[in-house]
Write a protein that holds these residues in place. Sequence first.
Motif: not given
Lengths: 100, 213
Positions: A70-72, A74-75, A78, B93, B95-96, B176-178
């Motif tokens: 998921x974070x990949x 989302x990045x 972005x 970002x 982030x979760x 995870x935190x971009x």
Amino acid sequence: MSNLPIQCPACKDQLKVRHLVCDVCQTQVEGRYELPLLMRLDTQEQIFLIDFIKCSGSLKDMATLMKLSYPTVRNRLDEIIDKIKQFEKTVLKESREKNK
Amino acid sequence: MNASTELKKYNPVIAWLFNPFTYIAGRESLIIGLIGIVATSLIGSLGDIHFDGVLDMHIGAKTPVWFFIAEGFINWFSFAVLLFIAGRIFSKSAFRIVDVFGTQAFCRLPTLISAAALLLPANKRVLDELTKMVQNPNQLPALPLADTAIFAAVMIIVLVMLVWMVTLMYRAYAVSCNLKGTKAIISFIVCLVIAEVISKTGIFVMIKFMPQN
């Protein structure tokens, strides 16, 4: 059909549309048109956005489709958002300069 | 062609070793990570191997099993909380929280290998001899060559696992935190140092209030 080139091979600047043609009646239009914003993204980014729309804008579904976390995903989104914002700034700057 | 074809660009083995968070994060990483922390604590309890700090590892006193598990949770939680706060401050970002806590739990998996390696009996024999030598410097240690070789190999494994764990922790934080670049590196190091102090203090407080049997 080959991919639409968006960057000048010599100076790397953004290409403009000069010539359009109708495949059926061969009518040709000449002018100087800006590429639409989304067309300025590279092919991979355009594919990403199409898939994202197909997933109804769900990052979770996108992550499943791409077999990535998921974070990949989302990045990646972005990064595209930042790029689009940058394009918008450039377009705004160019139109201001034209109006001067 | 869809976006998943982009995966072909990466070597999956290297990605899984050094940046598994490209593929795993959130709830899955949290579950695997927490199982790993409990398993490491249980293995540690067999040989009195304490993970008494975010990066620390020592063979120490005999304590109840719950103490080993609590050490593992304190180490994971103190660092994850700080990284979450740093992420909120520095990242643009959305982030979760589950990605930060999940990936940080997952990062501690190399300690499972360290704990298993430290359990080897040769390791304990060498440490006992070294302790005797410290207590009585005039007495030469009676160390068999095989034991010394195993001990050296174990120390190398522990060191490699430590470097691997820190690399994973950084990658987990960045993904995870971009965050990337200097901002990510500096905030990570600062959080690591503070978390080391907090975890040590937490474990010290736990020892102080531990029921004496």
